[in-house]
Write a protein that holds these residues in place. Structure first.
Motif, short mmCIF file in Angstrom:
data_model
loop_
_atom_site.label_atom_id
_atom_site.label_comp_id
_atom_site.label_asym_id
_atom_site.label_seq_id
_atom_site.Cartn_x
_atom_site.Cartn_y
_atom_site.Cartn_z
N ILE A 251 23.85 66.36 -44.11
CA ILE A 251 24.96 65.91 -42.84
C ILE A 251 25.13 64.68 -43.25
CG2 ILE A 251 24.81 65.28 -40.44
CD1 ILE A 251 22.87 67.48 -39.66
N ALA A 252 26.42 64.21 -43.17
CA ALA A 252 27.13 63.01 -43.57
C ALA A 252 28.16 62.58 -42.49
CB ALA A 252 27.76 63.19 -44.61
N VAL A 253 28.07 61.43 -42.14
CA VAL A 253 29.02 60.75 -41.14
C VAL A 253 29.99 59.77 -41.61
CG1 VAL A 253 27.73 61.46 -39.10
CG2 VAL A 253 27.41 59.11 -40.23
N PRO A 254 31.28 59.67 -41.36
CA PRO A 254 32.10 58.39 -41.83
C PRO A 254 31.54 57.30 -41.23
CG PRO A 254 33.38 59.59 -40.30
CD PRO A 254 31.96 60.53 -40.55
N VAL A 255 31.79 55.95 -42.03
CA VAL A 255 31.29 54.65 -41.50
C VAL A 255 32.56 53.72 -41.54
CG1 VAL A 255 29.89 52.71 -41.70
CG2 VAL A 255 28.87 54.88 -42.34
N THR A 256 33.12 53.59 -40.34
CA THR A 256 34.61 52.90 -40.13
C THR A 256 34.21 51.33 -40.54
OG1 THR A 256 34.33 53.00 -38.09
CG2 THR A 256 35.53 54.72 -39.09
N GLN A 257 33.08 50.94 -40.32
CA GLN A 257 33.07 49.53 -40.26
C GLN A 257 33.26 49.11 -41.62
OE1 GLN A 257 30.93 51.44 -38.78
NE2 GLN A 257 30.38 50.40 -36.81
N VAL A 258 33.32 49.88 -42.82
CA VAL A 258 33.60 49.25 -44.23
C VAL A 258 34.57 50.25 -44.51
CG1 VAL A 258 31.29 48.24 -44.72
CG2 VAL A 258 31.51 50.88 -44.81
N ARG A 259 35.52 49.81 -45.27
CA ARG A 259 36.78 50.38 -45.68
C ARG A 259 37.12 50.23 -47.12
NH1 ARG A 259 39.80 53.49 -42.83
NH2 ARG A 259 39.02 53.78 -40.76
N ALA A 260 37.65 51.10 -47.94
CA ALA A 260 38.47 50.97 -49.21
C ALA A 260 40.04 51.03 -48.74
CB ALA A 260 38.23 51.88 -50.06
N ARG A 261 40.84 50.02 -49.35
CA ARG A 261 42.25 50.01 -48.95
C ARG A 261 43.03 50.00 -50.42
NH1 ARG A 261 45.05 47.63 -44.62
NH2 ARG A 261 46.94 46.71 -45.30
N VAL A 262 44.02 50.89 -50.40
CA VAL A 262 44.70 50.98 -51.84
C VAL A 262 46.40 50.83 -51.08
CG1 VAL A 262 45.52 52.27 -53.75
CG2 VAL A 262 43.02 52.21 -53.12
N THR A 263 47.03 49.97 -52.01
CA THR A 263 48.32 49.79 -51.58
C THR A 263 49.16 50.03 -53.01
OG1 THR A 263 48.09 48.05 -49.77
CG2 THR A 263 50.24 48.26 -51.11
N VAL A 264 50.22 50.74 -53.02
CA VAL A 264 51.01 50.84 -54.26
C VAL A 264 52.24 50.41 -53.90
CG1 VAL A 264 52.09 52.73 -55.91
CG2 VAL A 264 49.74 53.14 -55.06
N LEU A 265 52.54 49.46 -54.69
CA LEU A 265 54.06 48.68 -54.66
C LEU A 265 54.86 48.67 -55.71
CD1 LEU A 265 51.60 45.67 -54.32
CD2 LEU A 265 53.41 45.68 -52.70
N PRO A 266 55.99 49.09 -55.31
CA PRO A 266 57.07 49.18 -56.44
C PRO A 266 57.41 47.93 -57.17
CG PRO A 266 58.28 49.28 -54.34
CD PRO A 266 56.64 49.32 -54.22
N GLN A 267 57.55 48.02 -58.56
CA GLN A 267 57.66 46.93 -59.31
C GLN A 267 59.00 47.24 -60.10
OE1 GLN A 267 54.37 44.32 -60.05
NE2 GLN A 267 55.42 44.85 -57.83
#
Ligand code: MEV
Length: 316
Positions: A27-43
């Motif tokens: 059994i596993a649950v998400p932990v929303t207090q910590v996060r990874a964030r990825v942004t892809v920006l055009p160059q």
């Protein structure tokens, strides 16, 4: 072309880590207090097809071409390109940040992969279905973990509590009464790949003993699901203690983890166990409104470098 951002939660394993690699439920649950964030920006001014990667948290500034093929970030990006039959990505910068501690059992690798896969697919104008996101992230997990069960990429992708059996379709379940956990970090980095490999070697050396331990962990995960569905989370405490004892026998606890588990129980937690790969990383404690502050304080006094409180409930 606009920029695209995706974020993913961390995760904790409530029951069944390691045994899940051998076909037992977990059994596993998400932990929303910590996060990874990825942004892809055009160059648009960058050379054609250049993908720059900037991950300041881990001191990484590079390009896709400079990364070895088996680097998890390169594998995630190339996985999306293959999935979408894209040969060249329009020049872009991939910016990665994460508040999920690495090698701590909170699913940082899976969270970065899932956010990256989603952001890149959206940037390419072809957002992917969850099932494909999870499958691509699973391929990257194999680099992180060697022989993963797939539980991390599943819970992080779907952002819901999961009852997971390796190779089976997603199974969520209902949390009749929310409950509170404290997640305490030993501060000791412990890559899951190493503990998973050590358990494999130990299982190969003593298959009958390890299979008994795995089966016992599986029964605990099933009993825990029943308790959660019945709205009796207090029944989880003793199950957590039993699961921790099995993990000790599997050889994946440590004196740091055991000290925090003991401290939490003595301070009034209903139960406590290590969570994730073990040997370091995080432990979890089941607490009630009247005990949570005391348990959190005692965990810090016992050496936890960070204590997060999280409520386990169904996704809204
Ligand atoms: C890692 O979060 C959980 C383990 O069971 C490994 C896996 O299932 O892939 C230790």
């Amino acid at each position: 072309m606009p920029a695209f951002t995706s974020t993913s939660p961390g995760k904790i394993i409530l029951f069944g880590e390691h045994a899940v690699v051998y076909g037992q439920p977990a059994i596993a649950v998400p932990v929303t207090q910590v996060r990874a964030r990825v942004t892809v920006l055009p160059q648009p001014r960058a050379p054609r097809g250049q993908v720059s990667i900037h991950a300041p948290d881990v001191g990484l500034q590079t390009t896709l071409d400079a990364l070895p093929a088996d680097h998890p970030l390169a594998a995630a990006i190339r996985g999306v390109m293959t999935e979408l039959s894209v040969e060249h990505i329009p020049a872009c910068m991939v910016r990665i940040s994460s508040s999920i501690p690495v090698a701590s059992g909170l699913g940082s690798g899976a969270a970065v992969s899932v956010a990256l896969i989603r952001a890149l697919a959206a940037y390419l104008g072809r957002p992917l279905a969850d099932e494909r996101v999870s499958a691509l992230a699973f391929e990257v997990e194999k680099i992180h973990h060697g022989t993963p069960s797939g539980i991390d990429n599943t819970v992080v992708t779907y952002r819901q509590p999961v009852f997971f059996i390796k190779g089976r379709p997603l199974e969520t379940f209902s949390i009749r009464q929310p409950f509170t956990l404290l997640i305490a970090d030993t501060g000791v980095a412990s890559p899951t790949k190493e503990t998973v490999a050590d358990v494999r070697a130990a299982w190969q050396a003593e298959p009958a003993r390890y299979e008994r331990l795995f089966a016992a962990a599986g029964s605990i995960a099933r009993a825990a699901r029943q308790a959660i569905e019945a709205g009796q989370p207090q029944r989880l405490g003793p199950l957590m203690n039993e699961n921790h004892a099995l993990l000790q026998e599997m050889g994946v606890s440590s004196h740091h983890l055991d000290a925090l588990v003991r401290a939490a129980r003595e301070a009034g937690a209903l139960g406590a166990k290590l969570s994730g790969g073990g040997r370091g990383g995080n432990m979890i404690a089941l607490v009630q409104a009247e005990t949570k502050d005391r348990v959190a304080r005692v965990l810090s006094e016992a050496g936890a470098v960070r204590v997060i409180e999280t409520e386990v409930r169904n996704q809204e």
